[in-house]
Design an enzyme around this catalytic site. Structure first.
Site, PDB file in Angstrom:
ATOM      1  N   GLU A 222      72.937  38.872  -4.500  1.00  0.00           N
ATOM      2  CA  GLU A 222      72.764  38.818  -2.939  1.00  0.00           C
ATOM      3  C   GLU A 222      73.443  37.449  -2.421  1.00  0.00           C
ATOM      4  OE1 GLU A 222      71.288  41.338  -1.702  1.00  0.00           O
ATOM      5  OE2 GLU A 222      69.586  42.071  -2.734  1.00  0.00           O
TER       6      GLU A 222
ATOM      7  N   HIS B 139      59.656  39.471  -2.788  1.00  0.00           N
ATOM      8  CA  HIS B 139      59.222  40.935  -2.853  1.00  0.00           C
ATOM      9  C   HIS B 139      57.542  40.859  -2.686  1.00  0.00           C
ATOM     10  CE1 HIS B 139      62.684  42.276  -5.564  1.00  0.00           C
ATOM     11  NE2 HIS B 139      63.045  41.685  -4.461  1.00  0.00           N
TER      12      HIS B 139
ATOM     13  N   GLU C  49      47.845  32.100  14.051  1.00  0.00           N
ATOM     14  CA  GLU C  49      48.931  31.135  13.538  1.00  0.00           C
ATOM     15  C   GLU C  49      50.157  31.752  13.816  1.00  0.00           C
ATOM     16  OE1 GLU C  49      48.472  29.826   9.477  1.00  0.00           O
ATOM     17  OE2 GLU C  49      49.483  28.120   9.788  1.00  0.00           O
TER      18      GLU C  49
ATOM     19  N   HIS D 144      61.275  47.117   0.344  1.00  0.00           N
ATOM     20  CA  HIS D 144      61.976  46.176  -0.768  1.00  0.00           C
ATOM     21  C   HIS D 144      61.423  44.841  -0.943  1.00  0.00           C
ATOM     22  CE1 HIS D 144      65.870  44.624  -2.620  1.00  0.00           C
ATOM     23  NE2 HIS D 144      65.147  43.730  -2.725  1.00  0.00           N
TER      24      HIS D 144
HETATM   25  P1  13P Z   1      69.410  38.831  -8.317  1.00  0.00           P
HETATM   26  O1  13P Z   1      68.695  38.893  -9.894  1.00  0.00           O
HETATM   27  O2  13P Z   1      70.811  39.227  -8.439  1.00  0.00           O
HETATM   28  O3  13P Z   1      69.232  37.688  -7.589  1.00  0.00           O
HETATM   29  O4  13P Z   1      68.645  40.249  -7.587  1.00  0.00           O
HETATM   30  C1  13P Z   1      67.337  40.157  -7.179  1.00  0.00           C
HETATM   31  C2  13P Z   1      66.919  40.870  -6.063  1.00  0.00           C
HETATM   32  O5  13P Z   1      65.874  40.798  -5.546  1.00  0.00           O
HETATM   33  C3  13P Z   1      67.723  41.937  -5.334  1.00  0.00           C
HETATM   34  O6  13P Z   1      67.313  42.158  -4.035  1.00  0.00           O
HETATM   35 ZN    ZN Z   2      65.282  41.850  -3.706  1.00  0.00          ZN
END
Ligand code: 13P
Ligand code: ZN
Length: 289
Positions: A121, A146, A174, A215
């Site tokens: 990313e 995540h 908050e 995601h």
């Molecule tokens: P990377 O291991 O390349 O950082 O990717 C993890 C991720 O969360 C992709 O969205």
């Molecule tokens: Zn991710």
């Protein structure tokens, strides 16, 4: 000074472990970037080597430039590396990169000692850091994770920034104080690509949090505490919403638009009025007409 002995490395590793302990970084999930201050670069320069220059591209064959970040240095997590290992062995899991004077090539100057690449990313982080620097030169941290409750809500709430933000705002007073510009939403789009990166950077022009449907989330801050605290606040509120929604599809009591407006003066904020629409029902996910 050695990078491993620096306050910066310790703060970076602490944030990674805090995120892991929250359960936001299964496997290699998530990534973290930090735009270094000039004095941090000077302090650590003796520990730098000169790697080879590489193109910055979202897709294979793609080349991107971030002229607003030319010549800057960043501490970035490695692609495929696990957040739970960062504190144990920062040098194997994190790197410092330098951008060239055109902002279209980078080189690794420290870290990823067993080999590897910065996060997949990286262009998205750089696109965000570039708009954030233009917004406020003190903005330095971009964090992707995540978080389970926030992700869960992207399956049941409309993928609309106004509705999503308002539901999150109502769960914890908050929230509106911590991120009065609300949350931006990116619908499901393949990760690591230009489209999702540019959509996220567009959100970061005004807002501090972007949720990626099904995601995860991206957020920013002037330092690690602020970026982590922001994500922690969003996810706590999302957790409460998941609990409330599990008990009932609507709320008996809630925080009203008038209540929110009362926060503005004492907290020195201006909650974006886009989120303070009148609702005709307390049904969770209510969409204003
Ligand atoms: P990377 O291991 O390349 O950082 O990717 C993890 C991720 O969360 C992709 O969205
Ligand atoms: Zn991710």
């Amino acid at each position: 000074m050695r990078v491993l002995d620096s306050e910066l490395m310790k703060s970076y590793a602490r944030m990674a472990m805090d995120g892991f302990n929250q359960g936001w970084h299964e496997r290699n999930g998530g990534n973290l970037s930090y735009r270094m201050k000039a004095e941090e670069v000077e302090e650590l320069r003796e520990d730098f080597k000169e790697g080879e220059w590489r193109v910055i591209g979202w897709q294979k064959g793609d080349e991107s430039a971030f002229p607003g970040l030319a010549g800057e240095y960043f501490m970035v997590s490695g692609s495929g590396k696990y957040f739970r290992n960062i504190e144990l062995d920062p040098e194997a899991n994190v790197c410092i990169i330098e951008l060239n004077e055109e902002g279209n090539r980078y080189r690794i100057v420290w870290g990823l000692k067993g080999g590897g690449m910065p996060t997949s990313e990286l262009p998205t982080h750089l696109a965000n850091l570039e708009v954030l620097k233009a917004r406020d030169p003190e903005m330095r941290v971009v964090y992707h994770c995540h978080p389970g409750n926030t992700i869960a809500l992207t399956f049941v709430l409309p993928l609309d920034s106004r509705v999503f933000t308002r539901e999150i705002f109502e769960m914890v007073t908050e929230c509106a104080v911590v991120f009065p510009e609300g949350i931006g939403i990116v619908p499901w789009v393949i990760c690591g690509g230009r489209q999702i990166g540019e959509m996220t950077a567009e959100i970061m022009k005004k807002q501090d949090v972007a949720v990626w449907a099904h995601h995860g989330a991206f957020c920013c801050g002037k330092d690690f505490d602020l970026a982590f605290g922001l994500m922690h606040t969003v996810e706590k509120s999302a957790e409460i919403l998941v609990k409330v929604y599990s008990m009932s599809p609507s709320k008996l009591n809630t925080i009203t638009p008038e209540n929110f407006r009362e926060l503005n003066a004492p907290f020195g904020i201006k909650i974006n009025e886009d989120f303070l629409y009148e609702r005709k029902s307390n049904k969770i996910g209510y969409v204003p007409e």
